[in-house]
Each structure stands twice: as structure tokens, then as C-alpha cells.
Motif scaffolding. Sequence first.
Motif, mmCIF file in Angstrom:
data_model
loop_
_atom_site.group_PDB
_atom_site.id
_atom_site.type_symbol
_atom_site.label_atom_id
_atom_site.label_comp_id
_atom_site.label_asym_id
_atom_site.label_seq_id
_atom_site.Cartn_x
_atom_site.Cartn_y
_atom_site.Cartn_z
ATOM 1 N N VAL A 1 -17.573 -17.381 57.099
ATOM 2 C CA VAL A 1 -16.892 -16.972 55.868
ATOM 3 C C VAL A 1 -17.688 -17.437 54.660
ATOM 4 C CG1 VAL A 1 -14.819 -17.317 54.458
ATOM 5 C CG2 VAL A 1 -14.591 -16.827 56.903
ATOM 6 N N ILE A 2 -18.122 -18.678 54.663
ATOM 7 C CA ILE A 2 -18.896 -19.206 53.534
ATOM 8 C C ILE A 2 -20.220 -18.461 53.395
ATOM 9 C CG2 ILE A 2 -20.155 -21.239 52.694
ATOM 10 C CD1 ILE A 2 -17.833 -22.933 53.838
ATOM 11 N N SER A 3 -20.855 -18.131 54.525
ATOM 12 C CA SER A 3 -22.154 -17.430 54.463
ATOM 13 C C SER A 3 -22.036 -16.047 53.845
ATOM 14 C CB SER A 3 -22.793 -17.362 55.845
ATOM 15 O OG SER A 3 -22.123 -16.426 56.663
ATOM 16 N N GLN A 4 -20.837 -15.465 53.835
ATOM 17 C CA GLN A 4 -20.646 -14.158 53.206
ATOM 18 C C GLN A 4 -20.878 -14.227 51.694
ATOM 19 O OE1 GLN A 4 -20.396 -11.499 55.231
ATOM 20 N NE2 GLN A 4 -20.396 -13.062 56.824
ATOM 21 N N LEU B 1 -23.071 -16.421 50.290
ATOM 22 C CA LEU B 1 -24.453 -16.861 50.071
ATOM 23 C C LEU B 1 -25.386 -15.741 50.508
ATOM 24 C CD1 LEU B 1 -24.060 -20.461 51.535
ATOM 25 C CD2 LEU B 1 -23.952 -19.778 49.127
ATOM 26 N N ARG B 2 -25.594 -14.815 49.644
ATOM 27 C CA ARG B 2 -26.365 -13.619 49.975
ATOM 28 C C ARG B 2 -27.843 -13.779 49.613
ATOM 29 N NH1 ARG B 2 -23.229 -9.963 52.260
ATOM 30 N NH2 ARG B 2 -21.088 -10.023 51.600
ATOM 31 N N PRO B 3 -28.714 -13.219 50.435
ATOM 32 C CA PRO B 3 -30.135 -13.211 50.064
ATOM 33 C C PRO B 3 -30.374 -12.194 48.955
ATOM 34 C CG PRO B 3 -29.800 -12.038 52.123
ATOM 35 C CD PRO B 3 -28.469 -12.618 51.737
ATOM 36 N N ASP B 4 -31.462 -12.357 48.238
ATOM 37 C CA ASP B 4 -31.824 -11.382 47.207
ATOM 38 C C ASP B 4 -32.136 -10.048 47.862
ATOM 39 O OD1 ASP B 4 -31.574 -13.279 45.214
ATOM 40 O OD2 ASP B 4 -33.701 -13.822 45.271
ATOM 41 N N LYS B 5 -31.747 -8.983 47.177
ATOM 42 C CA LYS B 5 -32.028 -7.647 47.706
ATOM 43 C C LYS B 5 -33.424 -7.202 47.274
ATOM 44 C CE LYS B 5 -27.534 -5.848 48.662
ATOM 45 N NZ LYS B 5 -26.689 -4.674 48.619
ATOM 46 N N ASN B 6 -33.997 -6.355 48.083
ATOM 47 C CA ASN B 6 -35.330 -5.812 47.865
ATOM 48 C C ASN B 6 -35.177 -4.467 47.144
ATOM 49 O OD1 ASN B 6 -38.172 -5.745 48.266
ATOM 50 N ND2 ASN B 6 -37.883 -4.322 49.949
ATOM 51 N N GLU B 7 -34.863 -4.538 45.854
ATOM 52 C CA GLU B 7 -34.616 -3.318 45.094
ATOM 53 C C GLU B 7 -35.497 -3.313 43.855
ATOM 54 O OE1 GLU B 7 -30.002 -2.409 46.070
ATOM 55 O OE2 GLU B 7 -30.377 -3.996 44.611
ATOM 56 N N TYR C 1 -23.939 -2.406 57.106
ATOM 57 C CA TYR C 1 -23.989 -3.618 57.920
ATOM 58 C C TYR C 1 -24.907 -4.683 57.330
ATOM 59 C CZ TYR C 1 -28.067 -1.162 59.765
ATOM 60 O OH TYR C 1 -29.237 -0.476 59.877
ATOM 61 N N MET C 2 -25.693 -4.301 56.345
ATOM 62 C CA MET C 2 -26.562 -5.279 55.683
ATOM 63 C C MET C 2 -25.768 -6.173 54.732
ATOM 64 S SD MET C 2 -29.695 -5.244 56.576
ATOM 65 C CE MET C 2 -30.457 -5.985 55.163
ATOM 66 N N GLU C 3 -24.509 -5.848 54.510
ATOM 67 C CA GLU C 3 -23.663 -6.662 53.645
ATOM 68 C C GLU C 3 -22.992 -7.792 54.415
ATOM 69 O OE1 GLU C 3 -23.696 -6.291 50.402
ATOM 70 O OE2 GLU C 3 -25.015 -4.565 50.598
ATOM 71 N N VAL C 4 -23.160 -7.802 55.722
ATOM 72 C CA VAL C 4 -22.494 -8.787 56.564
ATOM 73 C C VAL C 4 -23.488 -9.883 56.958
ATOM 74 C CG1 VAL C 4 -21.232 -9.133 58.729
ATOM 75 C CG2 VAL C 4 -20.975 -6.978 57.473
ATOM 76 N N SER C 5 -23.081 -11.105 56.678
ATOM 77 C CA SER C 5 -23.908 -12.238 57.084
ATOM 78 C C SER C 5 -23.566 -12.573 58.532
ATOM 79 C CB SER C 5 -23.579 -13.419 56.178
ATOM 80 O OG SER C 5 -24.364 -14.522 56.474
ATOM 81 N N PRO C 6 -24.488 -12.921 59.351
ATOM 82 C CA PRO C 6 -25.871 -13.333 59.144
ATOM 83 C C PRO C 6 -26.877 -12.183 59.230
ATOM 84 C CG PRO C 6 -25.254 -13.856 61.385
ATOM 85 C CD PRO C 6 -24.047 -13.243 60.719
ATOM 86 N N VAL C 7 -26.394 -10.946 59.449
ATOM 87 C CA VAL C 7 -27.310 -9.804 59.538
ATOM 88 C C VAL C 7 -28.121 -9.672 58.253
ATOM 89 C CG1 VAL C 7 -27.459 -7.291 59.790
ATOM 90 C CG2 VAL C 7 -25.835 -8.587 61.177
ATOM 91 N N SER C 8 -27.482 -9.850 57.098
ATOM 92 C CA SER C 8 -28.181 -9.714 55.817
ATOM 93 C C SER C 8 -29.330 -10.717 55.695
ATOM 94 C CB SER C 8 -27.204 -9.875 54.653
ATOM 95 O OG SER C 8 -26.550 -11.123 54.715
ATOM 96 N N HIS C 9 -29.129 -11.932 56.172
ATOM 97 C CA HIS C 9 -30.183 -12.949 56.107
ATOM 98 C C HIS C 9 -31.327 -12.625 57.072
ATOM 99 C CE1 HIS C 9 -28.002 -15.697 53.471
ATOM 100 N NE2 HIS C 9 -26.916 -15.315 54.121
ATOM 101 N N TRP C 10 -30.972 -12.179 58.254
ATOM 102 C CA TRP C 10 -31.986 -11.825 59.240
ATOM 103 C C TRP C 10 -32.834 -10.651 58.743
ATOM 104 C CZ3 TRP C 10 -32.360 -7.464 62.635
ATOM 105 C CH2 TRP C 10 -33.367 -7.601 63.600
ATOM 106 N N MET C 11 -32.167 -9.633 58.173
ATOM 107 C CA MET C 11 -32.917 -8.476 57.677
ATOM 108 C C MET C 11 -33.768 -8.842 56.472
ATOM 109 S SD MET C 11 -32.735 -5.988 59.673
ATOM 110 C CE MET C 11 -33.577 -4.817 58.647
#
Length: 173
Positions: A14-17, A19-25, A65-75
Motif C-alpha cells: 500500500v505504501i509503495s503505491q 512512492l512512484r518512480p519518475d515517468k519516462n515522458e 498495469y504500470m500504475e501498480v507497484s511493484p510493477v512500476s518500479h520494475w519497469m
Amino acid sequence: MLKNFFILLLLALVISQFLRPDKNESSYDNITVFEEQAAVTPEVQTILESQCYDCHSNVTRYPWYMEVSPVSHWMAYQIEEGKEHFNVSEWESYTENQKDHKLEEFIEEIEKKEMPLKPYTWIHGELSNTDAERLISWAKQRREKPIIPEEDTTNVKEIDSLQVETSNTLTTK
């Protein structure tokens, strides 16, 4: 004990949701520079857009699905790794030798079927043999006939077939 572990795990997710990584935009401008300088054909452009640019440029299309952690961090990690090896948005900053080497590696990775990465193909599909052949053929042609960008003529004015460089200062002839 096991119950506490699952509660901590759920709390961490829940907390990791939040803490998002920066997007590549970024802007497509640098991709356009690459496509022009490397003489990318429309067929190759379509393949690059669908199979390569998400991880090898400064512009990524993010599915839900890139909005869901930990997938977002892995991607985010995978994208950074991809850009480290080959980033079409940085094409203009590469020397001619670097460009040739990048294309050589590009060909090798596709021939060995190491690109695109397997996790990417699980959702986006495999690179077809026809598309792989088109990419390889295009890259080999670019290596044989490197594209030399045309001279920048934005600050050159033609007067009576003489080229005179213009500047911010007023000059009379």
C-alpha cells in the motif's frame, strides 16, 4: 507470526503505491531527429514505435498495469537499462562511430532474438520474423551508407547566389 508477516507485506504494498518512480515522458522531437538522420522507412518506424521506443527512447507509453507497484518500479528499471544501451532520443549526441556500433549491436540483439526482452513480449507479443528481417535489413543499410545530416542553413541568407551569414547585428552590404 505468519499473520503479522502478511499484514506487513500488505502495508508495504500500500505504501509503495504512493512512492512512484519518475515517468519516462519527453518530447517526440528527438525521436524525429533519429528517424530523419537514420533514414527510417515508414515500415521500420511502425515496428520501432510498437516494439522499441518504449524502452529505448525518452518517451514511453504507459499501460494501466504500470500504475501498480511493484510493477512500476520494475519497469522503470527496465526502461533505464534499455536507454543505457541504446537511446534513440540521444542519437544526435552519438559520434559516427558510436552510431555505427549501436546499429551493430541492434542487429546482433535482434538476430540472437534477445530483443525485445521476454517480459516485454509477454504482453506486447513477439517480434515477427518478417519485422525482425525488416529491422535488420534497415540497420545493415544504414551501416553501409551512413546518413550525413544536411548543413544547417537557418542562419544563412542567399543574396544574388552569394551566401551571407546573418547575425543579430545589423550589417549593410
